[in-house]
Design a protein around this motif. Structure first.
Motif, PDB file in Angstrom:
ATOM      1  N   VAL A  29       0.880  -1.171   0.000  1.00  0.00           N
ATOM      2  CA  VAL A  29       0.000   0.000   0.000  1.00  0.00           C
ATOM      3  C   VAL A  29       0.910   1.211   0.000  1.00  0.00           C
ATOM      4  N   ASN A  30       0.839   1.984  -1.053  1.00  0.00           N
ATOM      5  CA  ASN A  30       1.752   3.101  -1.252  1.00  0.00           C
ATOM      6  C   ASN A  30       0.994   4.416  -1.169  1.00  0.00           C
ATOM      7  N   GLY A  31       1.629   5.407  -0.585  1.00  0.00           N
ATOM      8  CA  GLY A  31       1.044   6.734  -0.502  1.00  0.00           C
ATOM      9  C   GLY A  31       1.851   7.591   0.445  1.00  0.00           C
ATOM     10  N   PRO A  32       1.600   8.892   0.434  1.00  0.00           N
ATOM     11  CA  PRO A  32       2.357   9.787   1.320  1.00  0.00           C
ATOM     12  C   PRO A  32       2.034   9.525   2.787  1.00  0.00           C
ATOM     13  N   TRP A  33       2.955   9.929   3.650  1.00  0.00           N
ATOM     14  CA  TRP A  33       2.783   9.767   5.080  1.00  0.00           C
ATOM     15  C   TRP A  33       1.472  10.433   5.508  1.00  0.00           C
ATOM     16  N   GLY A  34       0.709   9.706   6.299  1.00  0.00           N
ATOM     17  CA  GLY A  34      -0.512  10.274   6.872  1.00  0.00           C
ATOM     18  C   GLY A  34      -1.747  10.193   5.988  1.00  0.00           C
ATOM     19  N   CYS A  35      -1.655   9.497   4.847  1.00  0.00           N
ATOM     20  CA  CYS A  35      -2.806   9.456   3.939  1.00  0.00           C
ATOM     21  C   CYS A  35      -3.818   8.379   4.320  1.00  0.00           C
ATOM     22  N   GLY A  36      -3.474   7.507   5.287  1.00  0.00           N
ATOM     23  CA  GLY A  36      -4.431   6.510   5.748  1.00  0.00           C
ATOM     24  C   GLY A  36      -4.176   5.096   5.283  1.00  0.00           C
ATOM     25  N   LYS A  37      -2.936   4.770   4.934  1.00  0.00           N
ATOM     26  CA  LYS A  37      -2.612   3.426   4.457  1.00  0.00           C
ATOM     27  C   LYS A  37      -2.884   2.373   5.530  1.00  0.00           C
ATOM     28  N   THR A  38      -2.332   2.574   6.716  1.00  0.00           N
ATOM     29  CA  THR A  38      -2.541   1.635   7.818  1.00  0.00           C
ATOM     30  C   THR A  38      -4.006   1.611   8.211  1.00  0.00           C
ATOM     31  N   PHE A  39      -4.637   2.751   8.262  1.00  0.00           N
ATOM     32  CA  PHE A  39      -6.057   2.861   8.591  1.00  0.00           C
ATOM     33  C   PHE A  39      -6.901   2.038   7.615  1.00  0.00           C
ATOM     34  N   PHE A  40      -6.573   2.122   6.334  1.00  0.00           N
ATOM     35  CA  PHE A  40      -7.305   1.399   5.299  1.00  0.00           C
ATOM     36  C   PHE A  40      -7.231  -0.113   5.525  1.00  0.00           C
ATOM     37  N   ILE A  41      -6.011  -0.644   5.696  1.00  0.00           N
ATOM     38  CA  ILE A  41      -5.837  -2.085   5.882  1.00  0.00           C
ATOM     39  C   ILE A  41      -6.421  -2.527   7.221  1.00  0.00           C
ATOM     40  N   ASP A  42      -6.194  -1.743   8.259  1.00  0.00           N
ATOM     41  CA  ASP A  42      -6.731  -2.059   9.583  1.00  0.00           C
ATOM     42  C   ASP A  42      -8.253  -2.191   9.530  1.00  0.00           C
ATOM     43  N   ASN A  43      -8.910  -1.255   8.871  1.00  0.00           N
ATOM     44  CA  ASN A  43     -10.379  -1.298   8.757  1.00  0.00           C
ATOM     45  C   ASN A  43     -10.858  -2.429   7.856  1.00  0.00           C
ATOM     46  N   LEU A  44     -10.094  -2.735   6.819  1.00  0.00           N
ATOM     47  CA  LEU A  44     -10.446  -3.860   5.958  1.00  0.00           C
ATOM     48  C   LEU A  44     -10.429  -5.158   6.760  1.00  0.00           C
ATOM     49  N   LEU A  45      -9.392  -5.362   7.566  1.00  0.00           N
ATOM     50  CA  LEU A  45      -9.305  -6.568   8.391  1.00  0.00           C
ATOM     51  C   LEU A  45     -10.411  -6.599   9.436  1.00  0.00           C
ATOM     52  N   LYS A  46     -10.704  -5.457  10.029  1.00  0.00           N
ATOM     53  CA  LYS A  46     -11.764  -5.383  11.032  1.00  0.00           C
ATOM     54  C   LYS A  46     -13.117  -5.693  10.396  1.00  0.00           C
ATOM     55  N   GLU A  47     -13.339  -5.175   9.191  1.00  0.00           N
ATOM     56  CA  GLU A  47     -14.591  -5.430   8.472  1.00  0.00           C
ATOM     57  C   GLU A  47     -14.742  -6.910   8.131  1.00  0.00           C
ATOM     58  N   LYS A  48     -13.643  -7.550   7.736  1.00  0.00           N
ATOM     59  CA  LYS A  48     -13.667  -8.955   7.320  1.00  0.00           C
ATOM     60  C   LYS A  48     -13.778  -9.915   8.503  1.00  0.00           C
ATOM     61  N   TYR A  49     -13.029  -9.636   9.583  1.00  0.00           N
ATOM     62  CA  TYR A  49     -12.915 -10.591  10.681  1.00  0.00           C
ATOM     63  C   TYR A  49     -13.549 -10.136  11.994  1.00  0.00           C
ATOM     64  N   GLY A  50     -14.079  -8.936  12.033  1.00  0.00           N
ATOM     65  CA  GLY A  50     -14.648  -8.432  13.278  1.00  0.00           C
ATOM     66  C   GLY A  50     -13.561  -8.048  14.259  1.00  0.00           C
ATOM     67  N   GLU A  51     -13.927  -7.981  15.525  1.00  0.00           N
ATOM     68  CA  GLU A  51     -12.977  -7.523  16.545  1.00  0.00           C
ATOM     69  C   GLU A  51     -11.822  -8.502  16.771  1.00  0.00           C
ATOM     70  N   ASP A  52     -11.954  -9.744  16.314  1.00  0.00           N
ATOM     71  CA  ASP A  52     -10.869 -10.713  16.466  1.00  0.00           C
ATOM     72  C   ASP A  52      -9.776 -10.549  15.417  1.00  0.00           C
ATOM     73  N   TYR A  53      -9.868  -9.526  14.591  1.00  0.00           N
ATOM     74  CA  TYR A  53      -8.928  -9.371  13.484  1.00  0.00           C
ATOM     75  C   TYR A  53      -7.488  -9.210  13.971  1.00  0.00           C
ATOM     76  N   ARG A  54      -7.279  -8.725  15.163  1.00  0.00           N
ATOM     77  CA  ARG A  54      -5.917  -8.533  15.678  1.00  0.00           C
ATOM     78  C   ARG A  54      -5.239  -9.870  15.986  1.00  0.00           C
ATOM     79  N   LYS A  55      -6.015 -10.958  16.051  1.00  0.00           N
ATOM     80  CA  LYS A  55      -5.438 -12.274  16.304  1.00  0.00           C
ATOM     81  C   LYS A  55      -4.897 -12.906  15.024  1.00  0.00           C
ATOM     82  N   LYS A  56      -5.179 -12.302  13.889  1.00  0.00           N
ATOM     83  CA  LYS A  56      -4.693 -12.820  12.616  1.00  0.00           C
ATOM     84  C   LYS A  56      -3.194 -12.597  12.503  1.00  0.00           C
ATOM     85  N   GLU A  57      -2.547 -13.462  11.760  1.00  0.00           N
ATOM     86  CA  GLU A  57      -1.099 -13.370  11.581  1.00  0.00           C
ATOM     87  C   GLU A  57      -0.794 -12.426  10.421  1.00  0.00           C
ATOM     88  N   VAL A  58      -0.528 -11.191  10.773  1.00  0.00           N
ATOM     89  CA  VAL A  58      -0.249 -10.157   9.784  1.00  0.00           C
ATOM     90  C   VAL A  58       1.119  -9.572  10.089  1.00  0.00           C
TER      91      VAL A  58
END
Length: 95
Positions: A29-58
Motif C-alpha cells: 500500500v503506497n502513498g504519502p505519510w498520513g494518507c491513511g494506508k494503515t487505517f485502510f488495511i486495519d479497517n479492511l481486516l476489522k470489516e472482514k474478521y470483526g474484533e478478532d482481526y488482531r489475532k490474525k497473523e499479519v
C-alpha cells in the motif's frame, strides 16, 4: 470510500484473504505519510474478521526510508525472526 478503494478492498478480500491457497505475493500500500494506508488495511481486516482481526497473523512491514532491496530483505527477516520467537514462546507457554 471511493470506488477505487472499494475495488481494491474486493480484490484483497477475494484474492488474498479468501484464497484457498496461500497467495504467493504480498500487498504493498503506497502513498504519502498520513494518507491513511494503515487505517485502510486495519479497517479492511476489522470489516472482514470483526474484533478478532488482531489475532490474525499479519506482518506490518514499513519500507519508509529504504532504498535498496537488501534493506527490505533485512527488515523482513527481522520481522520474521520476531514472529518465530513469538510463536516459539507461545508454544513453550502451552507446555
Amino acid at each position: 470510500m471511493t470506488e477505487n478503494n472499494s475495488n481494491v478492498k474486493q480484490f484483497i478480500i477475494k484474492n488474498y484473504l479468501e484464497s484457498e491457497v496461500n497467495p504467493d505475493f504480498a500487498i504493498l500500500v503506497n502513498g504519502p505519510w498520513g494518507c491513511g494506508k494503515t487505517f485502510f488495511i486495519d479497517n479492511l481486516l476489522k470489516e472482514k474478521y470483526g474484533e478478532d482481526y488482531r489475532k490474525k497473523e499479519v506482518i506490518w512491514l514499513s519500507l519508509f526510508g529504504l532504498s535498496e532491496i537488501y534493506q527490505v530483505q533485512k527488515n523482513f527477516l527481522n520481522y520474521f525472526i520476531l514472529y518465530l520467537l513469538i510463536v516459539l514462546r507461545n508454544l513453550f507457554l502451552m507446555l
